[in-house]
Scaffold this motif. Structure first.
Motif, PDB file in Angstrom:
ATOM      1  N   LEU A 133       0.788  -1.222   0.000  1.00  0.00           N
ATOM      2  CA  LEU A 133       0.000   0.000   0.000  1.00  0.00           C
ATOM      3  C   LEU A 133       0.822   1.275   0.000  1.00  0.00           C
ATOM      4  N   ASP A 134       1.902   1.322   0.766  1.00  0.00           N
ATOM      5  CA  ASP A 134       2.602   2.609   0.760  1.00  0.00           C
ATOM      6  C   ASP A 134       3.641   2.688  -0.337  1.00  0.00           C
ATOM      7  N   ALA A 135       3.808   1.584  -1.070  1.00  0.00           N
ATOM      8  CA  ALA A 135       4.827   1.606  -2.110  1.00  0.00           C
ATOM      9  C   ALA A 135       4.441   2.568  -3.232  1.00  0.00           C
ATOM     10  N   PHE A 136       3.151   2.692  -3.494  1.00  0.00           N
ATOM     11  CA  PHE A 136       2.745   3.545  -4.600  1.00  0.00           C
ATOM     12  C   PHE A 136       2.187   4.832  -4.076  1.00  0.00           C
ATOM     13  N   GLU A 137       3.038   5.788  -4.083  1.00  0.00           N
ATOM     14  CA  GLU A 137       2.614   7.051  -3.555  1.00  0.00           C
ATOM     15  C   GLU A 137       1.723   7.778  -4.506  1.00  0.00           C
ATOM     16  N   GLY A 138       1.926   7.582  -5.783  1.00  0.00           N
ATOM     17  CA  GLY A 138       1.123   8.278  -6.768  1.00  0.00           C
ATOM     18  C   GLY A 138       0.899   7.392  -7.964  1.00  0.00           C
ATOM     19  N   PRO A 139       0.022   7.808  -8.873  1.00  0.00           N
ATOM     20  CA  PRO A 139      -0.317   7.006 -10.039  1.00  0.00           C
ATOM     21  C   PRO A 139       0.901   6.665 -10.904  1.00  0.00           C
ATOM     22  N   LEU A 140       1.849   7.596 -11.024  1.00  0.00           N
ATOM     23  CA  LEU A 140       3.016   7.320 -11.874  1.00  0.00           C
ATOM     24  C   LEU A 140       3.868   6.208 -11.270  1.00  0.00           C
ATOM     25  N   ASP A 141       3.931   6.175  -9.925  1.00  0.00           N
ATOM     26  CA  ASP A 141       4.692   5.109  -9.257  1.00  0.00           C
ATOM     27  C   ASP A 141       4.084   3.745  -9.556  1.00  0.00           C
ATOM     28  N   LEU A 142       2.750   3.698  -9.511  1.00  0.00           N
ATOM     29  CA  LEU A 142       2.070   2.437  -9.787  1.00  0.00           C
ATOM     30  C   LEU A 142       2.312   2.014 -11.233  1.00  0.00           C
ATOM     31  N   LEU A 143       2.183   2.951 -12.165  1.00  0.00           N
ATOM     32  CA  LEU A 143       2.399   2.614 -13.574  1.00  0.00           C
ATOM     33  C   LEU A 143       3.820   2.110 -13.813  1.00  0.00           C
ATOM     34  N   LEU A 144       4.786   2.767 -13.200  1.00  0.00           N
ATOM     35  CA  LEU A 144       6.174   2.329 -13.363  1.00  0.00           C
ATOM     36  C   LEU A 144       6.340   0.908 -12.821  1.00  0.00           C
TER      37      LEU A 144
ATOM     38  N   MET B  43      -8.121  -0.324  -3.787  1.00  0.00           N
ATOM     39  CA  MET B  43      -7.982   0.769  -2.815  1.00  0.00           C
ATOM     40  C   MET B  43      -9.354   1.155  -2.293  1.00  0.00           C
ATOM     41  N   ASN B  44     -10.302   1.143  -3.201  1.00  0.00           N
ATOM     42  CA  ASN B  44     -11.665   1.474  -2.842  1.00  0.00           C
ATOM     43  C   ASN B  44     -12.224   0.461  -1.831  1.00  0.00           C
ATOM     44  N   ASP B  45     -11.982  -0.837  -2.137  1.00  0.00           N
ATOM     45  CA  ASP B  45     -12.451  -1.902  -1.242  1.00  0.00           C
ATOM     46  C   ASP B  45     -11.846  -1.751   0.144  1.00  0.00           C
ATOM     47  N   LEU B  46     -10.621  -1.285   0.184  1.00  0.00           N
ATOM     48  CA  LEU B  46      -9.942  -1.157   1.471  1.00  0.00           C
ATOM     49  C   LEU B  46     -10.239   0.185   2.125  1.00  0.00           C
ATOM     50  N   ASN B  47     -11.198   0.885   1.539  1.00  0.00           N
ATOM     51  CA  ASN B  47     -11.607   2.187   2.079  1.00  0.00           C
ATOM     52  C   ASN B  47     -10.470   3.197   2.130  1.00  0.00           C
ATOM     53  N   ILE B  48      -9.562   3.078   1.166  1.00  0.00           N
ATOM     54  CA  ILE B  48      -8.491   4.066   1.102  1.00  0.00           C
ATOM     55  C   ILE B  48      -8.991   5.209   0.229  1.00  0.00           C
ATOM     56  N   ASN B  49      -8.821   6.386   0.708  1.00  0.00           N
ATOM     57  CA  ASN B  49      -9.276   7.534  -0.054  1.00  0.00           C
ATOM     58  C   ASN B  49      -8.475   7.666  -1.341  1.00  0.00           C
ATOM     59  N   VAL B  50      -9.155   7.618  -2.456  1.00  0.00           N
ATOM     60  CA  VAL B  50      -8.465   7.747  -3.728  1.00  0.00           C
ATOM     61  C   VAL B  50      -8.452   9.227  -4.102  1.00  0.00           C
ATOM     62  N   ALA B  51      -7.256   9.778  -4.167  1.00  0.00           N
ATOM     63  CA  ALA B  51      -7.137  11.210  -4.459  1.00  0.00           C
ATOM     64  C   ALA B  51      -7.415  11.464  -5.934  1.00  0.00           C
ATOM     65  N   GLY B  52      -7.718  12.701  -6.244  1.00  0.00           N
ATOM     66  CA  GLY B  52      -8.096  13.112  -7.593  1.00  0.00           C
ATOM     67  C   GLY B  52      -7.114  12.693  -8.666  1.00  0.00           C
ATOM     68  N   GLU B  53      -5.806  12.766  -8.346  1.00  0.00           N
ATOM     69  CA  GLU B  53      -4.826  12.465  -9.395  1.00  0.00           C
ATOM     70  C   GLU B  53      -4.899  11.005  -9.877  1.00  0.00           C
ATOM     71  N   TRP B  54      -5.367  10.116  -8.988  1.00  0.00           N
ATOM     72  CA  TRP B  54      -5.514   8.708  -9.386  1.00  0.00           C
ATOM     73  C   TRP B  54      -6.624   8.571 -10.419  1.00  0.00           C
ATOM     74  N   LEU B  55      -7.712   9.297 -10.193  1.00  0.00           N
ATOM     75  CA  LEU B  55      -8.843   9.234 -11.135  1.00  0.00           C
ATOM     76  C   LEU B  55      -8.474   9.915 -12.444  1.00  0.00           C
ATOM     77  N   PHE B  56      -7.729  10.992 -12.334  1.00  0.00           N
ATOM     78  CA  PHE B  56      -7.300  11.709 -13.538  1.00  0.00           C
ATOM     79  C   PHE B  56      -6.452  10.794 -14.415  1.00  0.00           C
ATOM     80  N   MET B  57      -5.555  10.058 -13.784  1.00  0.00           N
ATOM     81  CA  MET B  57      -4.713   9.134 -14.549  1.00  0.00           C
ATOM     82  C   MET B  57      -5.557   8.018 -15.162  1.00  0.00           C
TER      83      MET B  57
END
Lengths: 257, 179
Positions: free
Chosen positions: A23-34, A63-77
């Motif tokens: 969970l903390d490995a991907f700080e942002g959408p670009l990290d996940l994509l990489l 993330m949604n299932d785990l009730n983690i707040n998905v920030a706007g930049e994730w949806l934008f990506m």
């Protein structure tokens, strides 16, 4: 575009999807994509956009299932990926002014963004290494405690609350599991701090919280400390304003803040 | 003054100085000495001091000179001081710092564009730790704040100056190989 059916297969059970969840490995959408690109050893210049999009969306769902707040930049990506995917399905734009423009890879911008991001991740890694080396080095004069109380700054309540807030935040970002059964009383904590101060002349405010395993524990520790300050058994000081806070035995009540 | 004598005094001053000490500061102490003489004595001192086998080093940090322990002995020094390693910066803070260091002066929006995620709290941490400072305002709509790295940044990462950082091209090359 063979990956569309993959999505159907994998969406039922995120565990079997092959996406390693840190969970903390991907700080942002670009990290996940990489991560997704490296994991599958995908060619950055030829990203299988449908497959990556599917994996990306699945991660969002998780993330949604785990009730983690998905920030706007994730949806934008997510929207960007879907947009690229749909553009790749379309034939070249007949109204484009030049053939180059018509054939421009819709993934190009994303590719540059990813390369740019990786570049700065590498730079961050370099800083990390340098910091590690600097942490292994001491210089003169060694940072001694000013024992006479001169040249130190007493700590305001605001500093204290801020320092505590930082500790709670650090705790929240690092914790893996919370043991809620643990019961510690303020009295026990006070005794513990008294014992510690028998051995050490001073303690770093932040280090006192290190063994806490739950938010409750943190709060009890903080209250115990406040109680000792109130009873004038300890005093808190900084060498300069806004620096680290130290806990020290009170020599006389006059020194207590 | 003999260069030899000057060199000895410089060594002693570097030893007692709390912050990295700059050639200009030596010039204040030795108004009669020429700048060239001071520079020469410093150069000799650093060469001589660092080539001798010993536990200490004189390093150039943030444009000045500082005497430090050698990093390879850290375990024993830590055991003596009974100290724990300092809290390290988070990856988010380091990434933000890397963007500021290489793109400065830079606005928050520009940092966000490169990192693809909100960076205001990481930047706040860096400002609090005084690794980043406000260097001005951009002549653009809204006059956004421009950020840059500070002297503490150089000290924290043991850098003589910003030019000691590897170039961004090196990291771009690395990124190309990794992906």
């Amino acid at each position: 575009m063979d990956s569309n059916d993959n999505l159907g297969e994998e969406s039922g059970n995120p565990e079997s999807s092959g996406i390693t969840i840190k969970l903390d490995a991907f700080e942002g959408p670009l990290d996940l994509l990489l991560h997704l690109i490296k994991k599958d050893e995908v060619d950055i210049w030829d990203i299988p956009i449908a497959r990556i999009t599917a994996q990306y969306l699945e991660y969002l769902r998780l993330m949604n299932d785990l009730n983690i707040n998905v920030a706007g930049e994730w949806l934008f990506m997510a929207a960007t990926l879907i947009h690229i995917k749909s553009r790749m399905l379309l034939p070249p734009d007949p109204s484009a002014e030049s053939p180059e423009e018509a054939e421009e890879d819709p993934r190009k911008e994303l590719i540059y963004q990813l390369l740019e991001h990786q570049k700065f991740k590498n730079a961050a890694q370099m800083l990390y290494t340098r910091e590690e080396v600097e942490n292994a080095v001491w210089h003169n004069p060694p940072q001694e405690v000013v024992e006479d109380g001169k040249g130190v700054v007493t700590v305001t309540l605001f500093d204290l609350v801020k320092a505590f807030h930082e500790i709670v935040q650090r705790f929240d970002s690092q914790r893996s599991m919370e043991f809620s059964q643990e019961e510690v009383s303020i009295e026990e904590k006070i005794e513990e701090l008294r014992r510690l101060l028998l051995v050490h002349d001073r303690l770093l405010f932040s280090s006192f919280f290190q063994q806490a395993r739950s938010r409750r524990h943190l709060i009890v520790t903080f209250l115990a400390l406040l109680e000792l300050v109130r009873m004038r058994e300890v005093w808190l000081y900084q060498k300069k304003a806004f620096e680290e806070i130290y806990i020290s035995k009170s020599k006389s009540s006059g020194e207590t803040s | 003054m003999e260069t030899r004598e000057l060199q000895e005094i410089l060594e002693a001053i570097i030893y007692v100085a709390e912050d990295p000490i700059k050639p200009d500061q030596f010039k204040e102490i030795f108004p009669d000495e020429s700048f060239d003489n001071i520079e020469l004595a410093l150069k000799n001192l650093v060469e001589e001091f660092n080539s001798r086998p010993g536990g200490m080093l004189i390093r150039e940090v943030a444009g000045g000179f500082r005497m430090t322990t050698r990093p390879e002995h850290h375990e024993f020094i830590r055991a003596y001081l009974k100290s724990r390693p300092n809290a390290k910066l988070s990856m988010a803070a380091l990434e933000t710092l890397a963007v500021v260091a290489y793109k400065q002066p830079v606005t928050l929006a520009e940092v966000l564009a490169i990192r693809g995620k909100k960076s205001s709290s990481a930047l706040q941490t860096l400002l609090e730790k005084k690794l980043v400072s406000i260097v001005g305002r951009k002549q653009a709509v809204g006059r956004p704040i421009l950020y840059g790295t500070s002297k503490d940044f150089l000290i924290h990462f043991g850098l003589k100056d910003l030019s000691e950082l590897p170039t961004l091209e090196e990291f771009a090359q690395m990124a190309g190989d990794q992906l």
